[in-house]
Design a protein around this motif. Sequence first.
Motif, mmCIF file in Angstrom:
data_model
loop_
_atom_site.group_PDB
_atom_site.id
_atom_site.type_symbol
_atom_site.label_atom_id
_atom_site.label_comp_id
_atom_site.label_asym_id
_atom_site.label_seq_id
_atom_site.Cartn_x
_atom_site.Cartn_y
_atom_site.Cartn_z
ATOM 1 N N LYS A 317 41.843 45.793 43.856
ATOM 2 C CA LYS A 317 42.959 44.680 43.766
ATOM 3 C C LYS A 317 43.568 44.192 45.126
ATOM 4 C CE LYS A 317 45.865 43.399 40.160
ATOM 5 N NZ LYS A 317 45.469 42.273 39.898
ATOM 6 N N ILE A 318 44.048 45.726 45.678
ATOM 7 C CA ILE A 318 44.630 45.518 47.030
ATOM 8 C C ILE A 318 44.029 44.914 48.061
ATOM 9 C CG2 ILE A 318 46.055 47.012 48.746
ATOM 10 C CD1 ILE A 318 46.901 48.670 46.547
ATOM 11 N N SER A 319 42.909 45.212 48.346
ATOM 12 C CA SER A 319 42.059 44.937 49.492
ATOM 13 C C SER A 319 41.680 43.707 49.393
ATOM 14 C CB SER A 319 41.150 46.137 49.887
ATOM 15 O OG SER A 319 40.172 45.994 48.988
ATOM 16 N N ARG A 320 41.331 43.154 48.124
ATOM 17 C CA ARG A 320 40.573 41.907 48.041
ATOM 18 C C ARG A 320 41.301 40.651 48.767
ATOM 19 N NH1 ARG A 320 38.595 40.857 42.614
ATOM 20 N NH2 ARG A 320 40.640 40.729 42.303
ATOM 21 N N PRO A 321 42.487 40.548 48.413
ATOM 22 C CA PRO A 321 43.226 39.317 49.151
ATOM 23 C C PRO A 321 43.054 39.476 50.514
ATOM 24 C CG PRO A 321 44.921 40.585 47.861
ATOM 25 C CD PRO A 321 43.551 41.294 47.448
ATOM 26 N N ILE A 322 43.160 40.652 51.147
ATOM 27 C CA ILE A 322 43.226 40.870 52.528
ATOM 28 C C ILE A 322 41.494 40.523 53.073
ATOM 29 C CG2 ILE A 322 43.313 42.724 54.218
ATOM 30 C CD1 ILE A 322 45.285 44.244 52.919
ATOM 31 N N LYS A 323 40.952 40.805 52.288
ATOM 32 C CA LYS A 323 39.583 40.551 52.693
ATOM 33 C C LYS A 323 39.312 39.036 52.583
ATOM 34 C CE LYS A 323 36.968 44.694 51.492
ATOM 35 N NZ LYS A 323 36.778 45.387 50.240
ATOM 36 N N MET A 324 39.937 38.403 51.544
ATOM 37 C CA MET A 324 39.908 36.912 51.525
ATOM 38 C C MET A 324 40.475 36.287 52.553
ATOM 39 S SD MET A 324 40.471 36.506 47.447
ATOM 40 C CE MET A 324 40.855 34.665 47.826
ATOM 41 N N LEU A 325 41.772 36.864 53.050
ATOM 42 C CA LEU A 325 42.279 36.432 54.070
ATOM 43 C C LEU A 325 41.514 36.706 55.407
ATOM 44 C CD1 LEU A 325 45.189 35.293 54.603
ATOM 45 C CD2 LEU A 325 45.903 37.573 55.312
ATOM 46 N N PRO A 342 45.888 29.133 49.445
ATOM 47 C CA PRO A 342 46.900 30.278 49.273
ATOM 48 C C PRO A 342 46.361 31.376 48.596
ATOM 49 C CG PRO A 342 47.815 28.520 47.790
ATOM 50 C CD PRO A 342 46.449 28.023 48.574
ATOM 51 N N ILE A 343 46.700 32.590 49.145
ATOM 52 C CA ILE A 343 46.061 34.017 48.543
ATOM 53 C C ILE A 343 47.042 34.664 47.697
ATOM 54 C CG2 ILE A 343 45.068 36.131 48.994
ATOM 55 C CD1 ILE A 343 43.832 34.623 51.606
ATOM 56 N N VAL A 349 51.024 40.279 51.467
ATOM 57 C CA VAL A 349 49.828 39.416 51.661
ATOM 58 C C VAL A 349 50.120 38.117 51.565
ATOM 59 C CG1 VAL A 349 47.447 39.176 50.958
ATOM 60 C CG2 VAL A 349 48.310 41.604 50.996
ATOM 61 N N GLN A 350 50.908 37.933 50.445
ATOM 62 C CA GLN A 350 51.163 36.299 50.299
ATOM 63 C C GLN A 350 51.974 35.771 51.497
ATOM 64 O OE1 GLN A 350 53.470 35.901 46.732
ATOM 65 N NE2 GLN A 350 51.697 36.452 45.239
ATOM 66 N N GLN A 351 52.628 36.537 51.832
ATOM 67 C CA GLN A 351 53.529 36.211 53.090
ATOM 68 C C GLN A 351 52.651 35.760 54.298
ATOM 69 O OE1 GLN A 351 56.830 35.293 53.507
ATOM 70 N NE2 GLN A 351 56.689 35.253 51.429
ATOM 71 N N LEU A 352 51.757 36.965 54.509
ATOM 72 C CA LEU A 352 50.666 36.888 55.749
ATOM 73 C C LEU A 352 49.924 35.594 55.461
ATOM 74 C CD1 LEU A 352 50.622 38.998 57.776
ATOM 75 C CD2 LEU A 352 48.363 39.924 56.650
ATOM 76 N N SER A 353 49.497 35.466 54.199
ATOM 77 C CA SER A 353 48.803 34.221 53.845
ATOM 78 C C SER A 353 49.429 32.741 54.334
ATOM 79 C CB SER A 353 48.353 34.281 52.580
ATOM 80 O OG SER A 353 47.923 32.802 52.193
#
Lengths: 585, 336
Positions: A317-325, A342-343, A349-353
């Motif tokens: 759950k944590i790494s998936r958005p990062i992987k999507m990014l 937007p991820i 991760v949201q901010q990063l995205s």
Amino acid sequence: MKSFIASVVKALQVRSIQFIITTSFTLVTVLVMLFVGVMLYSKFSETAEQNAYLNTQQILEQVKYNLDSYLNAMTQIFELVDDKIRNNQGGSDGKLNEQLEAIVETRKDIVSIAVFSRSGELLTATPARQMRNHTQITEQSWFRSAIEDPHNLSFSLPHVQNLFKGEYPWVVSMSREITVKGSHGDIPAVLLVDVNFKEIDELCQRVGLGKKGYVYIIDLVGNIVYHPQQQLIYVGLKNENRALALKHSYGSYVEETEGDKRLITIKTIDPLGWKIIGISYMDEIVTTKKEISRFIFWLLIFVIVIVLLVLSYLSEKISRPIKMLERSMEQVEQGDFSVNHPITGSHEVQQLSLRFHLMVGKVRDLMNQNIRDQEAKRKSELEVLHAQINPHFLYNTLNSVVRMVGIGKNEDVITTITSLSKLFRISLSRGKSMITIQEELEHVRHYLIIQKMRYKQKFEYEITAEEAVLPCKTLKLLLQPIVENAIYHGIEQMADPGMIHIKASKSDGKVLLEVKDNGLGMSSQVREQVLAGTYKSNSGSGVGINNIHERIRLSFGEGYGLEIESEIETGTVVKLWIPHVQDES
Amino acid sequence: MCRTRAEGAVEMGKWKQLVLYLMLILLALTAFYSCEARFDAPVDKKKTVALIAGMKHGDYWRTVKLGAQMAAREFDLNLNFYAPDYENDPQSQIELVEQAARDGYDALVVAPSDEQVMQKALEQDNKQSMPILTLDEEGEYPMIRSYVGTDNYEMGKKAGEKMLAIIGKLGQVALIGSGEKQANTKRREQGVLDVMNGTAGVELVATRYVQSDKRQAGDLAREVIRSYPGVEGIIALDASTATRVAAEIERLGLQGKVKVVAIDSPPEVLEYLQEGVIQATIIQNPFSMGYLGVKYALEASEGKSIPKRLDTGTKVIDRENMFWSENQKLLFPFVK
């Protein structure tokens, strides 16, 4: 399912966040669980062992208490019987017998009360029964101990009473020397009270220590008082280490016999010196320990499995958005700037995205800008190229020259051709895009000379320049199209002779090139169209005024460019602002 | 287009994964609890051994039972004890053997009343491959795994030797017994005969067997005494005969004059022993029989090899040693 396997495979990639989270947390959990497990195990097994010890102790204590109180009760009965006999000195035997019978009847565990003379003759017995032959009373242990220790009550080992006819009961004999009144005065005698052993036997039989454990009793010298497997011991099928037990009066120790580890617990019944010995089997305690360890083992496995599952889920759950990014970035890397989803995920991760997408948007805009700029530049350069060798202009000029040759104006021909040649030389200027203002002015001057020839002195011109700006650099062929426009649109259709004023000066640190005519001028509407590049004219070099503006701005920046001031019937002023750039050399 | 499909897949995958994880956790939970449940249930199945004795009552058989129960407790197995109401009831024993075969046991210990019982038991053994041991009654059965009991020949010899010691190796001796055809009796007789025949001064003048009614033993004794007035001693080959012979001798007032050596130790025999009517008795060890019978039955059912024949021993008891503490428990096994 496939995606799950894929996620597992991904989780196995050694340096992935998912892997790191899963392994490190699992490791920590396993370590913690192991620690807790070991602690629990040692604590539990210690408690189990202690409980076993305590339990055995308590049971034995209970047995001891019961035996103690039973033997005490029996002692009291013995004393009672003794009292009755003592107090009956002189009384009738019948009365005494009645009293003794009453005692025997109320206490069923009293087998018999008997008094023997020192030579072993029966003086009295309750209940009155016939004696057996061959009893060898004086040889019996209870008789001997009464004679040897006349003042103390002695307890015999359990034995078979063979005195009276009837059954052979198992009894414990209580005996002591007393004196009874005989026909020839007081004579010493032995009082015997036989207590049925059944009570004690049952008491001991009832005691169980675990599944296999048992209790046995030995006397002071190690004779067996009670043992559930007495027969086996006598025939030698079983051996009990009584010698070792004799050395202890209290406490417990562990003994190993025939591969069995046994916990021996000992208590002593004080007045008699009988020892109650409890045997509990260690493997039963160990079984409890094994069960505990098995329980903890399974608990450990269970918790690890749960933790693994939860962790792989969480880390996924944590790494998936990062992987999507990461995937989005890959897309961008491959030139697809269209990513815009937007991820969702953790705040970071949201901010990063968000920032990433903003950045990508900027880059996209800049690139579009660049593309537009490049296109405009290319276009204007093409136009400049076109202007350099304007075939229409060349054709017109050569026509004029032919005409001049025809009418014999040789000087004019020479002037025109010379100007033309100079004009081309400057406009080519060895491919450079930047020339000095002096050259630019020279170029426009030659152009005007030629045009003036063609238009038969329909206009006059004047070129003025500040000495300081002459060596300054400018884009080439900026002025020529403006002058051309001034002639074609401003002066050609004018009745009066026109005047074109070209001026180069320095103003506010910039260089100002001015083309001023007194031609027809234009409406502000037309002016806007010209500036926007939408005005269509059917003559001229085709170089739009707006393109000059664009060229200047593309080359020198926003602060520079072209301005038009115009008034109908009065004339037009075109101002070119360029930076003050000196050639280094 | 492509992107929306991917998003959809992610959404779907998320749910699928969640469900999958939940299911795995559930699975682990159930596995855990089933494992735990196994702790509570008895981990290994206890063996069950059936013992078919000669009779329900009587100190002898009760002592066998006591020994068997002791073994069952020590080796942690289930013991089922069966016996007919009366001794020498082969029909009831056959029924019990059949019943035991139907119930199915890990091992069977039989004290057969006669060969018929053994035959039946062996049939069952062939069908079920259930190890069978005999107790007390030794027969010639090659199929039997083990015999646990008294060496009856040795017992007869001891009886003969004791008689010789009592009468001073000189005089006439008679032999009275019951169950002529029983293997145990035959062996005992052989033991006695071998001792008598090997001693020059002693003559075995009569060997009588009770035919049907056990009460005949007294008559037999009287007849022997009348026929051979010089008879010094009578050896009784079993307990009931001994009791009746002793009773007859006491009735005739010949106690001490005609010596009696008995076998086994029922209370009556012991009374006569103390009273001096019976001079000695050879006792068996029924407790050991029960104990060892069950112990070896368990070992046989576990596939261990056990001795083909196990002598539980005999002991000569006379008035001198009958109340020695080590003999008391053997002679009087029950606390009454």
